[in-house]
Write an enzyme that holds these catalytic residues in place. Structure first.
Site, PDB file in Angstrom:
ATOM      1  N   GLU A  54      34.895  32.695 -29.996  1.00 13.76           N
ATOM      2  CA  GLU A  54      35.046  31.426 -30.717  1.00 13.76           C
ATOM      3  C   GLU A  54      36.119  30.562 -30.061  1.00 13.76           C
ATOM      4  OE1 GLU A  54      33.976  32.624 -35.309  1.00 13.76           O
ATOM      5  OE2 GLU A  54      36.075  32.666 -34.711  1.00 13.76           O
ATOM      6  N   CYS A  55      35.813  29.311 -29.861  1.00 15.17           N
ATOM      7  CA  CYS A  55      36.763  28.285 -29.423  1.00 15.17           C
ATOM      8  C   CYS A  55      37.589  28.759 -28.229  1.00 15.17           C
ATOM      9  CB  CYS A  55      37.643  27.834 -30.592  1.00 15.17           C
ATOM     10  SG  CYS A  55      38.333  26.173 -30.367  1.00 15.17           S
ATOM     11  N   GLY A  56      38.848  29.128 -28.426  1.00 22.31           N
ATOM     12  CA  GLY A  56      39.666  29.570 -27.306  1.00 22.31           C
ATOM     13  C   GLY A  56      39.061  30.740 -26.566  1.00 22.31           C
TER      14      GLY A  56
END
Length: 461
Positions: free
Chosen positions: A326-328
Site C-alpha cells: 500500500e502507498c509507500g
C-alpha cells in the site's frame, strides 16, 4: 470507564496538542488510557500509542459501519479507566455540508461521549460567545463537557472570553491555553512527523501534561464525565497459525491499521516483523509479504543501497509469493523513485513504473474499490473501503488496473491497483474491517503458495 471526545471548531485549532496533553496528564496520574482517532489518519494514533503505551485505534464513519466502530471501541476500551477520542477536522465537518455523516459529532453520538470543544481564540473576545453558542445549539442531541480556549494571549484575554460565555451558553469554560511555541510537534508534507521519527520523550510528555494541568481543572473534568457502559465483547478466536507473513515495520513503513494485522492473525497468519531499512534479506520460510505505507521517499537512499532486500523481494515476486503493498510499500515496489531533488533511486522493480515525488498533493480522499478480476485479496466483485493521501505520482504506465474505484459520493475515481504475478500494489490504504473477507483471501493465497513451494521442494531432483 469514562470517556471524552476532543473536537475543534475547525482543523488546526490545536486539538491534537490538547489531546496529547490530556493523554499524558491522565497517564501521569496512573490512569489507563484507551486512545482513539476519528478518521483515517495514521500519524496521530502513532503519537497516541507512544504516550499511552496502548495501540491507538481509528474510528471512521465512512470506511466502517456503525456497529464495527462500536465493536472496535468496546473491544479496546473496556479495561481502561478513560477513553480519549481525538476528532477530525471541525466538530461537524463530514462528507458534505448537508449531513453529519463522517463527522466527529456523529462519532461522539454513536459512542455516547461528551465533547470537549477546543476553540482557537486568537483575535477574538466577545465573538467567542456567539461562536460557542452556535456550536452548542447546532445539534441538540450532542453532549458537551465544556469549552477550552487555545492561543489565549493573556489572563485578561481569557477573562474577556469567559465573560462572553456567561449567560449565553450552558457548557462551562474549562480554561485557556496560552501561546507556547516551545510545545510544537514537527510536521512535514503528509502532516505531523511520525512517532518513529520524532518520539514524544519524557520531557515533551511532561510538558504536554503540564500544559493541560496548568490551564484547566482536570479533577473537575474527570468528576463531570459520566461513566460509559462498555460490555467488552470476547476477543475473536484465532485460528492456529498455518502461514508466515513477513510485515515491513520501521521508520519507512509504519502506516498500518492494527485491525488489519489482527485480522490476518485471526485468519491463521503468524506475523513476522522485519525492517527493509536494516535487514539485508526477507525472513526465512515466509509464505507472504505485506508492505504498508509510510515515508520511503525520506529513506530512498538507504532502501536503494539495501540490494539484498530489493533482490529478495524481486525474486519472491517472480516466484509467485503473495505480496500486498500500500502507498509507500507500493512506491518501493516500483522500478525507480525520483525524490524532490530530482535524484533517482533504484527500488525493487516488481512494477515497471517510475514514482515521482511532488511538492503538491496529488490525491486525497475516501475510496471504495471493486475488484474487476481475481486477485490475492479475493475474486472479482469483492468490494472494500479505504483512503488515499499521497504527494507522488506514476509515469505514464498504460497498465490495466484490477480496481474499479469511486469516491465517497459514488463518483468514478482513478485509483489504480496493479497485480503482477501474485504481487498487488496500490496507493490505496484499505481498512480490512470494511470487508473482513480480504485478509481471509490473502492468507489462503499464502497457504496455496506454501503448498506449491513444498511441492517444488519435494519434486526437486
Amino acid at each position: 470507564m469514562k470517556g471524552i471526545v476532543v473536537a475543534g471548531v475547525h482543523s488546526g485549532c490545536g486539538k491534537t496538542t490538547i489531546t496529547l496533553g490530556l493523554m499524558a496528564a491522565f497517564k501521569r496520574r496512573g490512569l489507563q488510557v484507551a486512545p482513539f482517532k476519528t478518521g483515517p489518519d495514521f500519524i496521530d494514533p502513532g503519537h497516541h500509542t507512544f504516550i499511552t503505551d496502548v495501540a491507538g485505534r481509528n474510528l471512521d464513519g465512512w470506511m466502517l459501519k456503525k456497529q464495527t466502530n462500536l465493536e472496535i471501541f468496546k473491544q479496546n476500551s473496556g479495561q481502561s479507566d478513560i477513553a480519549v477520542v481525538e476528532g477530525v477536522m471541525g466538530l461537524f465537518d463530514g462528507y458534505d455540508g448537508r449531513t453529519e455523516a463522517g463527522s466527529t459529532a456523529q462519532m461522539a453520538k454513536w459512542l455516547d461521549l461528551p465533547v470537549l470543544l477546543v476553540v482557537d481564540a486568537r483575535s477574538m473576545a466577545r465573538s467567542a460567545g456567539a461562536l460557542v453558542q452556535g456550536f452548542e445549539n447546532f445539534d441538540p442531541d450532542l453532549k458537551f463537557a465544556g469549552v477550552l480556549f487555545n492561543q489565549v494571549g493573556s489572563p485578561v484575554h481569557l477573562d474577556y472570553l469567559t465573560q462572553a460565555l456567561a449567560g449565553n451558553v450552558r457548557m462551562p469554560c474549562l480554561g485557556g491555553v496560552g501561546r507556547n511555541p516551545d510545545i510544537e510537534i514537527p510536521s512535514r508534507h503528509l502532516g505531523l512527523v511520525t512517532s518513529d521519527d520524532h518520539g514524544l520523550g519524557d520531557q515533551m510528555q511532561d510538558a504536554l501534561a503540564d500544559l493541560v494541568e496548568s490551564c484547566m481543572d482536570l479533577d473537575a473534568l474527570l468528576d463531570s464525565l459520566p461513566r460509559v457502559c462498555t460490555d467488552t465483547p470476547a476477543p475473536p478466536e484465532k485460528k492456529p497459525a498455518f502461514v508466515r507473513i513477513a510485515l515491513a515495520r520501521d521508520a519507512a513503513f509504519c502506516f498500518y491499521y492494527p485491525e488489519n494485522i489482527e485480522l490476518l492473525e485471526q485468519a491463521g497468519a503468524q506475523i513476522i516483523y522485519f525492517s527493509p531499512l536494516s535487514d539485508p534479506d526477507l525472513p526465512d520460510n515466509i509464505d507472504g509479504l505485506y508492505l504498508g505505507g509510510g515515508y520511503p521517499e525520506l529513506h530512498a537512499s538507504t532502501l536503494a543501497e539495501n540490494t539484498g532486500f530489493r533482490q529478495a523481494v524481486s525474486l519472491a515476486c517472480k516466484n509467485g509469493m503473495p505480496i500486498y503493498a500500500e502507498c509507500g510499500g507500493f512506491m518501493t515496489l516500483c522500478r525507480t523513485l525520483e525524490d524532490l531533488d530530482g535524484q533517482y533511486h533504484d527500488m525493487v522493480g516488481c512494477f515497471g513504473f517510475t514514482c515521482r515525488m511532488s511538492k503538491t498533493l496529488r490525491a486525497l480522499g475516501y475510496r471504495e474499490i471493486r475488484l474487476n478480476r481475481d486477485t490475492i485479496l479475493g475474486p472479482a466483485g469483492v468490494t472494500a473501503r479505504g483512503h488515499e493521501f499521497h504527494y507522488s505520482s506514476l509515469d505514464d504506465h498504460g497498465e490495466k488496473s484490477v480496481y474499479n474505484a469511486c469516491d465517497r459520493t459514488g463518483g468514478t475515481r482513478a485509483v489504480p491497483g496493479f497485480e503482477v504475478n501474485r504481487t498487488l500494489g496500490s496507493y490505496l490504504h484499505l481498512h480490512f474491517k470494511s470487508n473482513p473477507d480480504l485478509p481471509q483471501h490473502f492468507v489462503q493465497a499464502c497457504f496455496q503458495y506454501q503448498n506449491q513451494r513444498k511441492l517444488f521442494v519435494n519434486e526437486a531432483p
